[in-house]
Design an enzyme around this catalytic site. Structure first.
Site, PDB file in Angstrom:
ATOM      1  N   ARG A  78      63.540 -40.129 -14.961  1.00  0.00           N
ATOM      2  CA  ARG A  78      62.463 -38.857 -14.879  1.00  0.00           C
ATOM      3  C   ARG A  78      61.126 -39.280 -13.938  1.00  0.00           C
ATOM      4  NH1 ARG A  78      60.288 -36.241 -19.508  1.00  0.00           N
ATOM      5  NH2 ARG A  78      60.068 -38.433 -20.660  1.00  0.00           N
ATOM      6  N   ASN A 100      58.303 -49.521 -14.530  1.00  0.00           N
ATOM      7  CA  ASN A 100      57.661 -48.197 -14.317  1.00  0.00           C
ATOM      8  C   ASN A 100      57.467 -47.313 -15.626  1.00  0.00           C
ATOM      9  OD1 ASN A 100      57.421 -45.441 -12.853  1.00  0.00           O
ATOM     10  ND2 ASN A 100      59.103 -45.158 -14.188  1.00  0.00           N
ATOM     11  N   THR A 140      50.967 -42.081 -21.936  1.00  0.00           N
ATOM     12  CA  THR A 140      49.566 -41.741 -22.174  1.00  0.00           C
ATOM     13  C   THR A 140      49.595 -41.253 -23.443  1.00  0.00           C
ATOM     14  OG1 THR A 140      49.918 -39.476 -21.362  1.00  0.00           O
ATOM     15  CG2 THR A 140      49.118 -41.061 -19.683  1.00  0.00           C
ATOM     16  N   GLY A 172      38.691 -40.677 -21.144  1.00  0.00           N
ATOM     17  CA  GLY A 172      39.886 -40.099 -21.805  1.00  0.00           C
ATOM     18  C   GLY A 172      41.091 -41.156 -21.748  1.00  0.00           C
ATOM     19  N   TYR A 191      44.940 -46.481 -21.691  1.00  0.00           N
ATOM     20  CA  TYR A 191      45.995 -46.501 -20.444  1.00  0.00           C
ATOM     21  C   TYR A 191      45.294 -47.246 -19.296  1.00  0.00           C
ATOM     22  CZ  TYR A 191      48.558 -44.172 -16.789  1.00  0.00           C
ATOM     23  OH  TYR A 191      49.613 -43.927 -15.626  1.00  0.00           O
TER      24      TYR A 191
HETATM   25  N1  CAA Z   1      34.014 -36.623 -17.105  1.00  0.00           N
HETATM   26  C1  CAA Z   1      32.793 -36.300 -18.054  1.00  0.00           C
HETATM   27  N2  CAA Z   1      32.998 -35.727 -19.185  1.00  0.00           N
HETATM   28  C2  CAA Z   1      34.037 -35.015 -19.333  1.00  0.00           C
HETATM   29  C3  CAA Z   1      35.173 -35.382 -18.466  1.00  0.00           C
HETATM   30  C4  CAA Z   1      35.155 -36.089 -17.408  1.00  0.00           C
HETATM   31  N3  CAA Z   1      36.363 -36.342 -16.754  1.00  0.00           N
HETATM   32  N4  CAA Z   1      36.145 -34.689 -19.322  1.00  0.00           N
HETATM   33  C5  CAA Z   1      35.587 -34.046 -20.330  1.00  0.00           C
HETATM   34  N5  CAA Z   1      34.408 -34.392 -20.327  1.00  0.00           N
HETATM   35  C6  CAA Z   1      33.552 -33.894 -21.376  1.00  0.00           C
HETATM   36  C7  CAA Z   1      33.673 -32.479 -21.884  1.00  0.00           C
HETATM   37  O1  CAA Z   1      32.732 -31.676 -20.913  1.00  0.00           O
HETATM   38  C8  CAA Z   1      32.895 -32.379 -23.155  1.00  0.00           C
HETATM   39  O2  CAA Z   1      31.663 -32.519 -23.060  1.00  0.00           O
HETATM   40  P1  CAA Z   1      30.846 -31.455 -24.171  1.00  0.00           P
HETATM   41  O3  CAA Z   1      31.211 -31.846 -25.636  1.00  0.00           O
HETATM   42  O4  CAA Z   1      29.320 -31.554 -23.764  1.00  0.00           O
HETATM   43  O5  CAA Z   1      31.091 -29.976 -23.687  1.00  0.00           O
HETATM   44  C9  CAA Z   1      33.303 -33.702 -23.899  1.00  0.00           C
HETATM   45  O6  CAA Z   1      33.682 -34.563 -22.794  1.00  0.00           O
HETATM   46  C10 CAA Z   1      34.757 -33.624 -24.784  1.00  0.00           C
HETATM   47  O7  CAA Z   1      35.524 -33.020 -23.916  1.00  0.00           O
HETATM   48  P2  CAA Z   1      36.977 -32.188 -24.422  1.00  0.00           P
HETATM   49  O8  CAA Z   1      36.500 -31.074 -25.611  1.00  0.00           O
HETATM   50  O9  CAA Z   1      37.730 -31.809 -23.548  1.00  0.00           O
HETATM   51  O10 CAA Z   1      37.607 -33.488 -25.149  1.00  0.00           O
HETATM   52  P3  CAA Z   1      39.179 -33.385 -25.729  1.00  0.00           P
HETATM   53  O11 CAA Z   1      38.819 -34.242 -27.111  1.00  0.00           O
HETATM   54  O12 CAA Z   1      39.540 -31.998 -26.009  1.00  0.00           O
HETATM   55  O13 CAA Z   1      40.007 -34.106 -24.770  1.00  0.00           O
HETATM   56  C11 CAA Z   1      40.673 -35.121 -22.862  1.00  0.00           C
HETATM   57  C12 CAA Z   1      39.432 -34.877 -23.804  1.00  0.00           C
HETATM   58  C13 CAA Z   1      41.877 -35.389 -23.466  1.00  0.00           C
HETATM   59  C14 CAA Z   1      40.363 -36.915 -22.166  1.00  0.00           C
HETATM   60  C15 CAA Z   1      40.803 -34.233 -21.696  1.00  0.00           C
HETATM   61  O14 CAA Z   1      39.607 -34.322 -21.181  1.00  0.00           O
HETATM   62  C16 CAA Z   1      42.044 -34.843 -20.894  1.00  0.00           C
HETATM   63  O15 CAA Z   1      43.217 -34.874 -21.004  1.00  0.00           O
HETATM   64  N6  CAA Z   1      41.535 -35.326 -19.534  1.00  0.00           N
HETATM   65  C17 CAA Z   1      42.376 -35.781 -18.451  1.00  0.00           C
HETATM   66  C18 CAA Z   1      42.470 -37.463 -18.501  1.00  0.00           C
HETATM   67  C19 CAA Z   1      43.423 -37.764 -17.472  1.00  0.00           C
HETATM   68  O16 CAA Z   1      42.841 -37.749 -16.414  1.00  0.00           O
HETATM   69  N7  CAA Z   1      44.483 -38.142 -17.790  1.00  0.00           N
HETATM   70  C20 CAA Z   1      45.349 -38.471 -16.686  1.00  0.00           C
HETATM   71  C21 CAA Z   1      46.947 -38.254 -17.208  1.00  0.00           C
HETATM   72  S1  CAA Z   1      48.080 -38.648 -15.711  1.00  0.00           S
HETATM   73  C22 CAA Z   1      48.040 -40.093 -15.735  1.00  0.00           C
HETATM   74  O17 CAA Z   1      47.691 -40.901 -16.581  1.00  0.00           O
HETATM   75  C23 CAA Z   1      48.848 -40.584 -14.583  1.00  0.00           C
HETATM   76  C24 CAA Z   1      48.134 -41.470 -13.638  1.00  0.00           C
HETATM   77  O18 CAA Z   1      48.339 -42.728 -13.646  1.00  0.00           O
HETATM   78  C25 CAA Z   1      47.248 -41.028 -12.669  1.00  0.00           C
END
Ligand code: CAA
Length: 240
Positions: free
Chosen positions: A12, A82, A86, A143, A147
């Site tokens: 996948r 690979n 997350t 977040g 990872y």
């Molecule tokens: N930078 C700064 N602040 C951030 C932020 C960021 N990137 N993302 C969220 N925040 C802040 C929010 O604004 C919020 O602030 P307030 O409380 O002041 O409003 C606080 O952090 C909490 O945010 P959430 O309510 O969204 O928190 P949550 O617990 O619901 O979820 C999270 C947080 C799960 C990390 C979500 O933001 C998320 O999924 N982020 C993406 C993470 C990411 O990029 N993952 C990559 C996946 S793909 C991969 O991993 C493949 C690869 O190799 C690239």
């Protein structure tokens, strides 16, 4: 003789594109998967690539699975580690279980995948190892303390293996994908994903084939002098 390649998480996403690219390059490919039987069966039907089911986080299962692949297809020349998962959460909300699951699969899983094939590669004086790291192992990510730790760890693994394997004709390199259009990235909340795309100068997510291209390059027989390096493919989002 066709090279035998093992691709974990190879049925996948990015792994499926890698499996297909290596097959197109003339390799005999074994693709592993952990749980999704239906996706694996569909992949085999579509591509003719054999799939094997085991959990990369389990050393015993990896060793036994690799022995089976070698019994079926011959000694493994190419390993692409690979498989990855997350369990994103801000650090203050991250549970020890979320930490452990990601470490076990993404980091220990790399050890479990390479360690059983290493002695054979040393004996045969040939090996190509590619570990799929991530832009987030290079730059960190909100977040993803768990990872990012594993993906930064991958870079230490390949650099160390490069030192140890070089005199045996073994190379070990990493590919750091940026944000690629796979289920993993699609699972990120839409608003967050849109914000991420806004940070990619190329203006779009990458395609799995754009990562497979890097792997195909690194595992070629004539890539023997490329060892311990990292290829970034991230649409100019970050320069390590
Ligand atoms: N930078 C700064 N602040 C951030 C932020 C960021 N990137 N993302 C969220 N925040 C802040 C929010 O604004 C919020 O602030 P307030 O409380 O002041 O409003 C606080 O952090 C909490 O945010 P959430 O309510 O969204 O928190 P949550 O617990 O619901 O979820 C999270 C947080 C799960 C990390 C979500 O933001 C998320 O999924 N982020 C993406 C993470 C990411 O990029 N993952 C990559 C996946 S793909 C991969 O991993 C493949 C690869 O190799 C690239």
């Amino acid at each position: 003789m066709a090279r035998v390649a093992l691709v974990t998480g190879g049925s996948r996403g990015i792994g499926a594109a890698i499996s297909q690219a290596l097959k197109a390059q003339g390799c005999t490919v074994a693709a592993t998967y952990a749980g999704n039987d239906a996706a694996a069966a569909a992949f085999t039907e579509q591509t003719g690539i054999k799939t094997y089911k085991w959990n990369a986080a389990d050393y015993g299962a990896s060793k036994a699975g690799i022995a089976q692949v070698e019994a079926d297809l011959g000694p493994i020349d190419i390993v692409v580690a690979n498989a990855g998962i997350t369990r994103d959460a801000p650090f203050h909300k991250m549970t020890p279980e979320q930490w452990r699951e990601v470490i076990d699969t993404n980091l220990t899983g790399v050890f479990n995948t390479i360690h059983p094939v290493w002695p054979g590669m040393r004996e045969r004086k040939f090996g190509r190892i590619v570990v799929i790291s991530s832009i987030n192992g290079q730059k960190g990510q909100f977040g993803q303390v768990n990872y990012a730790a594993t993906k930064a760890g991958d870079l230490g693994i390949v650099k160390s293996l490069a030192h140890e394997g070089a005199r045996f004709g073994i190379t070990a390199n990493a590919v750091c994908p940026g944000y690629i259009a796979t289920e993993m990235v699609m699972a990120v909340p839409e608003k967050v994903r849109e914000a991420i795309i806004g940070q990619i100068p190329t203006g779009r997510l990458g395609e799995p084939e754009e990562i497979a291209r890097c792997v195909a390059f690194l595992v070629a027989d004539d890539a023997g002098f490329i060892n311990g390096s990292t290829i970034s493919a991230n649409g100019a989002q970050f320069f390590a």
